[in-house]
Motif scaffolding. Structure first.
Motif, PDB file in Angstrom:
ATOM      1  N   ALA A 218     -12.879 107.221-102.702  1.00 20.52           N
ATOM      2  CA  ALA A 218     -11.717 106.398-103.058  1.00 20.52           C
ATOM      3  C   ALA A 218     -11.206 106.751-104.457  1.00 20.52           C
ATOM      4  N   GLU A 219     -12.122 107.030-105.354  1.00 19.25           N
ATOM      5  CA  GLU A 219     -11.719 107.397-106.720  1.00 19.25           C
ATOM      6  C   GLU A 219     -10.962 108.715-106.726  1.00 19.25           C
ATOM      7  N   VAL A 220     -11.448 109.684-105.950  1.00 20.52           N
ATOM      8  CA  VAL A 220     -10.765 110.976-105.885  1.00 20.52           C
ATOM      9  C   VAL A 220      -9.388 110.822-105.244  1.00 20.52           C
TER      10      VAL A 220
ATOM     11  N   GLU B  16       0.678 123.033-113.567  1.00 20.20           N
ATOM     12  CA  GLU B  16      -0.623 122.493-113.977  1.00 20.20           C
ATOM     13  C   GLU B  16      -1.017 121.292-113.132  1.00 20.20           C
ATOM     14  N   LEU B  17      -0.063 120.424-112.863  1.00 21.74           N
ATOM     15  CA  LEU B  17      -0.376 119.257-112.030  1.00 21.74           C
ATOM     16  C   LEU B  17      -0.743 119.663-110.608  1.00 21.74           C
ATOM     17  N   ASN B  18      -0.047 120.670-110.076  1.00 21.94           N
ATOM     18  CA  ASN B  18      -0.377 121.150-108.726  1.00 21.94           C
ATOM     19  C   ASN B  18      -1.788 121.724-108.675  1.00 21.94           C
ATOM     20  N   LYS B  19      -2.192 122.430-109.746  1.00 24.59           N
ATOM     21  CA  LYS B  19      -3.552 122.959-109.779  1.00 24.59           C
ATOM     22  C   LYS B  19      -4.572 121.824-109.825  1.00 24.59           C
ATOM     23  N   GLU B  20      -4.284 120.805-110.617  1.00 24.31           N
ATOM     24  CA  GLU B  20      -5.200 119.662-110.675  1.00 24.31           C
ATOM     25  C   GLU B  20      -5.264 118.935-109.336  1.00 24.31           C
ATOM     26  N   ILE B  21      -4.111 118.828-108.672  1.00 27.69           N
ATOM     27  CA  ILE B  21      -4.097 118.188-107.347  1.00 27.69           C
ATOM     28  C   ILE B  21      -4.945 118.985-106.368  1.00 27.69           C
ATOM     29  N   GLN B  22      -4.789 120.322-106.397  1.00 24.24           N
ATOM     30  CA  GLN B  22      -5.570 121.163-105.490  1.00 24.24           C
ATOM     31  C   GLN B  22      -7.064 121.036-105.789  1.00 24.24           C
ATOM     32  N   LYS B  23      -7.396 120.950-107.062  1.00 23.86           N
ATOM     33  CA  LYS B  23      -8.804 120.794-107.437  1.00 23.86           C
ATOM     34  C   LYS B  23      -9.366 119.469-106.919  1.00 23.86           C
ATOM     35  N   GLU B  24      -8.596 118.408-107.068  1.00 22.01           N
ATOM     36  CA  GLU B  24      -9.050 117.108-106.566  1.00 22.01           C
ATOM     37  C   GLU B  24      -9.141 117.106-105.044  1.00 22.01           C
ATOM     38  N   MET B  25      -8.197 117.787-104.376  1.00 25.05           N
ATOM     39  CA  MET B  25      -8.246 117.863-102.915  1.00 25.05           C
ATOM     40  C   MET B  25      -9.470 118.628-102.445  1.00 25.05           C
ATOM     41  N   ASP B  26      -9.821 119.705-103.151  1.00 25.27           N
ATOM     42  CA  ASP B  26     -11.032 120.444-102.799  1.00 25.27           C
ATOM     43  C   ASP B  26     -12.264 119.562-102.977  1.00 25.27           C
ATOM     44  N   GLN B  27     -12.265 118.773-104.027  1.00 18.55           N
ATOM     45  CA  GLN B  27     -13.392 117.861-104.244  1.00 18.55           C
ATOM     46  C   GLN B  27     -13.447 116.798-103.153  1.00 18.55           C
ATOM     47  N   ARG B  28     -12.277 116.312-102.748  1.00 19.72           N
ATOM     48  CA  ARG B  28     -12.250 115.324-101.674  1.00 19.72           C
ATOM     49  C   ARG B  28     -12.770 115.922-100.372  1.00 19.72           C
ATOM     50  N   ASP B  29     -12.370 117.170-100.079  1.00 22.03           N
ATOM     51  CA  ASP B  29     -12.845 117.828 -98.857  1.00 22.03           C
ATOM     52  C   ASP B  29     -14.357 118.005 -98.902  1.00 22.03           C
ATOM     53  N   ALA B  30     -14.876 118.361-100.079  1.00 21.35           N
ATOM     54  CA  ALA B  30     -16.321 118.549-100.195  1.00 21.35           C
ATOM     55  C   ALA B  30     -17.057 117.229 -99.969  1.00 21.35           C
ATOM     56  N   ILE B  31     -16.525 116.154-100.550  1.00 27.88           N
ATOM     57  CA  ILE B  31     -17.167 114.847-100.360  1.00 27.88           C
ATOM     58  C   ILE B  31     -17.082 114.425 -98.897  1.00 27.88           C
ATOM     59  N   THR B  32     -15.959 114.711 -98.245  1.00 30.15           N
ATOM     60  CA  THR B  32     -15.807 114.365 -96.830  1.00 30.15           C
ATOM     61  C   THR B  32     -16.816 115.113 -95.970  1.00 30.15           C
ATOM     62  N   LYS B  33     -16.994 116.406 -96.265  1.00 26.04           N
ATOM     63  CA  LYS B  33     -17.988 117.184 -95.505  1.00 26.04           C
ATOM     64  C   LYS B  33     -19.392 116.657 -95.737  1.00 26.04           C
ATOM     65  N   MET B  34     -19.685 116.294 -96.985  1.00 26.90           N
ATOM     66  CA  MET B  34     -21.015 115.747 -97.278  1.00 26.90           C
ATOM     67  C   MET B  34     -21.229 114.425 -96.545  1.00 26.90           C
ATOM     68  N   LYS B  35     -20.159 113.631 -96.455  1.00 26.14           N
ATOM     69  CA  LYS B  35     -20.272 112.363 -95.747  1.00 26.14           C
ATOM     70  C   LYS B  35     -20.525 112.595 -94.265  1.00 26.14           C
ATOM     71  N   ASP B  36     -19.849 113.599 -93.695  1.00 30.64           N
ATOM     72  CA  ASP B  36     -20.094 113.936 -92.292  1.00 30.64           C
ATOM     73  C   ASP B  36     -21.532 114.365 -92.072  1.00 30.64           C
ATOM     74  N   VAL B  37     -22.065 115.134 -93.030  1.00 30.38           N
ATOM     75  CA  VAL B  37     -23.465 115.555 -92.910  1.00 30.38           C
ATOM     76  C   VAL B  37     -24.392 114.343 -92.962  1.00 30.38           C
ATOM     77  N   TYR B  38     -24.093 113.378 -93.854  1.00 36.05           N
ATOM     78  CA  TYR B  38     -24.919 112.176 -93.940  1.00 36.05           C
ATOM     79  C   TYR B  38     -24.823 111.347 -92.663  1.00 36.05           C
TER      80      TYR B  38
END
Length: 622
Positions: free
Chosen positions: A459-461, A420-442
Motif C-alpha cells: 500500500a505504501e508503494v 526524473e519522475l518517470n524513472k522514479e515511477i518505474q522504480k516504484e513499479m518494479d518494487q511493487r511487482d517484486a512485492i507482489t511476486k513475493m506475496k504470491d510466493v507466500y
C-alpha cells in the motif's frame, strides 16, 4: 678457484666479508621498501588529485561536463586514477616478490652462515686442543729425559765413591733405571701424540677447512645471484605495467582528439537559448515635422490618430528602450491591473464584485494609449509586466514550474523533471511487482512467510506511485503549456513583427492576453526579457529616482465600495473622495491617489470623476 685452498688462513676476513654481503642485501631490501612507499604515496596523491577535480554530484559542475572539452578533462582524471592504480600494483608486486622474499632469504642466509662458521670454529678449537696435547707431552718427555740424565749421573757418582755403602749404590742404580724407563715412556707418548696431531692438522687444513670455506663460498655466490635476480625482478615489475600505463596515456590522447568545438558550441546554444527573436531595427524619428496633436494628449481619438500618422511599430521594433521612459509613467504600466475591471455591483454586497461578469472589452487597445502618451515611435519592451516580475523573482526562490526561466530553458527543465519522475515511477513499479511476486510466493508456500505482512508495504508503494504520477502530471501540464506557447520560428517572427503595430490590434493585445492568462498576471512566455531587465533594473531606478509623481488632474467620489485585491489596485469606500492622477484610457480603469504613498487603480464605473479642465492631461470637452 676455491676459498678452501686459496683462503685457508683467512677465516676472520671471510667472516667479515660474508657479514658485509648480508648487510648489502639488507640495504637493497630497505631501498626497495622505500621505493614501494614512494609508489604508494605517489598513487595516493594522484588519486587525491583526480578526486579533487572530479565534478561534484548534483551540482552545476556536473552539467558542465556535457561539453567535449570537459569530458576530455574528466577522461584525463579517470585515466590518471587508473595510472595511480598501476603504481599501486608496482608497490604491491615489489613488496610481495622482492621485499618479503629477500627478507625471508636473509634470515635463512644468516642461519646458514652461522652454521658454517660454527663448524669452522669447532674444527679450529679441535686442532688447538691437539696442539696443546702435543705441547704437553713434549714438555713431559723433555722433563723425564732430564730427570733420567740426572739420576744416571748420581748413580755413577755413588758407584765411584768408596765411602758409600753398597746398599746406597744399589738404591741409586734402581733410581736411575726407573727414571730412564719413565723417559722412554714419555718418549713413546710424545711420539704417538705427535703423529696424531700431524694427522689432525693435515685433516684440518686439507679437508675440514676447505669444505667449510667451500660451503661459505657457495652461500656467498647464491647471495650474489639472488641480488641479481631481485634487481632483474625490480626492472620487470616496472616493465609489466608500462603497457597499461601506455593505454592510460593513449586514453588521454584519444580524449583530447575527441574534443569537438562545434559540438560544444551547439551545447552552449541548447543550454542558453531563450527562444526569443532578437530585437529589430528602430524606426527613424523625424523631429522636423510639427507635432499634430489635439488639445488633450490623453484623448483616445488623438492618440489613435497620432499612432497611425506618426508611428508604425514594425515587426523589428522590439527594442529595449525602457531606460528612456519616465519612471512614473513606466511604473504606471507596471502596476496597472491585469484584468478587465469588474462591473458595478448589482446589490449592496461587495463580495459579489470579484466574481461578477467582466466588462465588455474595448474596441481600441488601451496599451497603445499609454505608449502614445509618453513616447513617439519608440518600441516598448515585449511586455513591461516582465520587468516588475523579474525584479520580484530576483529576490525570491526559484518557482516550482521554473517560470523564472526563458521558454526554451524552462521547457528543458520541465522535460528533465518529467523524465526524473518517470524513472522514479518505474522504480516504484518494479518494487511493487517484486512485492507482489513475493506475496504470491507466500500465498503458495505459507511456511516461507505471512502474506499479510506485505500489505502495508504494498500500500505504501502504491501510494508513492500515485503521488509521483500526480506530480508528473503537474509537470507534464506545465510542459504542454510551454510547448503550446512556443511557436515555430516563422510564426514567432511573424507574431513579433506585428506586435504593437497600431494597424494590427490583435497583435498588440498579445501582452494583455498574457496578463489575463492568470489571476495574478504571471506568465511564462516572456521570461527571457525578465532575465535581461533584472540586471538593468537597479540602474534604471537610480536614473529616475528624482522624477516627480504625477500631478492630480481632478477628484472623484466612490459610488461603491471596491476592495483592491489584485496587484496595482487600491481599495476605496463608498462615498470616499480621492484625487485622480490618470483618467480612464479606454481599459475601464482610473488611477487615483489617496495620499503621497497610496495610489492605484479602481474601476471607472465605481467612481464619479470630476476633472479639472485647467490641469495638464485633463480631457477637454467640446
Amino acid at each position: 678457484m676455491s676459498w678452501g685452498t686459496e683462503l685457508w688462513d683467512q677465516f676472520d676476513n671471510l667472516e667479515k666479508h660474508t657479514q658485509w654481503g648480508i648487510d648489502i642485501l639488507e640495504k637493497y631490501i630497505k631501498f626497495v621498501k622505500e621505493r614501494t612507499e614512494i609508489e604508494l604515496s605517489y598513487a595516493k596523491q594522484l588519486r587525491n588529485l583526480s578526486k579533487k577535480y572530479q565534478p561534484k554530484k548534483n551540482s552545476k559542475e556536473e552539467e558542465e561536463y556535457r561539453y567535449t572539452a570537459c569530458k576530455a578533462f574528466l577522461s584525463t582524471l579517470n585515466e590518471m586514477n587508473d595510472y595511480a592504480g598501476q603504481h599501486e600494483v608496482i608497490s604491491e608486486n615489489m613488496t610481495s616478490q622482492i621485499t618479503v622474499e629477500l627478507a625471508r632469504y636473509v634470515q635463512e642466509l644468516k642461519q646458514e652462515r652461522k652454521s658454517h662458521f660454527h663448524d669452522g670454529r669447532k674444527a679450529q678449537q679441535h686442532i688447538e686442543t691437539c696442539w696443546k696435547q702435543l705441547e704437553s707431552s713434549k714438555r713431559r718427555f723433555e722433563r723425564d729425559c732430564k730427570e733420567a740424565d740426572r739420576a744416571q749421573q748420581y748413580f755413577e757418582k755413588m758407584d765411584a765413591d768408596i765411602n758409600v755403602t753398597k746398599a746406597d749404590v744399589e738404591k741409586a742404580r734402581q733410581q736411575a733405571q726407573m727414571r730412564h724407563q719413565m723417559a722412554e715412556d714419555s718418549k713413546a707418548d710424545y711420539s704417538s701424540i705427535l703423529q696424531k696431531f700431524n694427522h689432525e692438522q693435515h685433516e684440518y687444513y686439507h679437508t675440514h677447512i676447505p669444505n667449510i670455506f667451500q660451503k661459505i663460498q657457495e652461500m656467498e655466490e647464491r647471495r650474489i645471484v639472488r641480488i641479481g635476480e631481485s634487481v632483474k625482478t625490480y626492472a620487470e615489475l616496472d616493465r609489466q605495467v608500462i603497457p597499461i600505463i601506455g593505454k592510460c596515456l593513449d586514453g588521454i590522447v584519444k580524449a583530447a582528439e575527441s574534443i569537438d568545438p562545434k559540438n560544444d558550441s551547439q551545447l552552449a546554444i541548447e543550454a542558453y537559448k531563450s527562444g526569443f527573436e532578437p530585437p529589430g531595427d528602430i524606426e527613424f524619428e523625424d523631429y522636423t515635422q510639427p507635432m499634430k496633436r489635439t488639445v488633450s494628449d490623453n484623448s483616445l481619438s488623438n492618440s489613435r490618430g497620432e499612432s497611425k500618422s506618426e508611428l508604425k511599430f514594425g515587426g523589428k521594433s522590439k527594442g529595449k528602450l525602457w531606460p528612456f521612459i519616465k519612471k512614473n509613467k513606466l511604473m504606471s504600466l507596471l502596476t496597472s491591473p491585469h484584468q478587465p475591471p469588474p462591473p458595478p455591483p448589482a446589490s449592496a454586497s461587495p463580495s459579489a464584485v470579484p466574481n461578477g461578469p467582466q466588462s465588455p472589452k474595448q474596441q481600441k487597445e488601451p496599451l497603445s494609449h499609454r505608449f502614445n502618451e509618453f513616447m513617439t515611435s519608440k518600441p516598448k519592451i515585449h511586455c513591461f509586466r516582465s520587468l516588475k516580475r523579474g525584479l520580484s523573482l530576483k529576490l525570491g526562490a526559484t518557482p516550482e514550474d521554473f517560470s523564472n526561466l526563458p521558454p526554451e530553458q524552462r521547457r528543458k527543465k520541465l522535460q528533465q523533471k518529467v523524465d526524473e519522475l518517470n524513472k522514479e515511477i518505474q522504480k516504484e513499479m518494479d518494487q511493487r511487482d517484486a512485492i507482489t511476486k513475493m506475496k504470491d510466493v507466500y500465498l503458495k508456500n505459507p511456511q516461507m512467510g505471512d502474506p499479510a505482512s506485505l500489505d502495508h508495504k504494498l500500500a505504501e508503494v502504491s501510494q508513492n506511485i500515485e503521488k509521483l504520477r500526480l506530480e508528473a502530471q503537474k509537470f507534464e501540464a506545465w510542459l504542454a503549456e510551454v510547448e503550446g506557447r512556443l511557436p515555430a520560428r516563422s510564426e514567432q517572427a511573424r507574431r513579433q513583427s506585428g506586435m504593437y503595430d497600431v494597424q494590427n490590434p490583435p497583435a498588440v493585445n498579445s501582452c494583455a492576453q498574457d496578463r489575463e492568462s492568470s489571476p495574478d498576471g504571471s506568465y511564462t512566455e516572456e521570461q527571457s526579457q525578465e532575465s535581461e531587465v533584472k540586471v538593468l533594473a537597479t540602474d534604471f531606478d537610480d536614473e529616475f529616482d528624482d522624477e516627480e509623481s504625477l500631478p492630480a488632474i481632478g477628484t472623484c467620489k466612490a459610488l461603491y465600495t471596491f476592495e483592491g485585491q489584485n496587484e496595482g489596485t487600491i481599495s476605496v469606500v463608498e462615498g470616499e473622495t480621492v484625487y485622480v492622477i490618470e483618467e480612464d484610457k479606454g481599459d475601464g480603469w482610473t488611477r487615483i491617489r489617496r495620499n503621497e504613498d497610496e495610489e492605484g487603480y479602481v474601476p471607472t464605473s465605481y467612481v464619479e470623476v470630476y476633472l479639472d479642465k485647467n490641469a495638464k492631461g485633463a480631457k477637454t470637452y467640446i
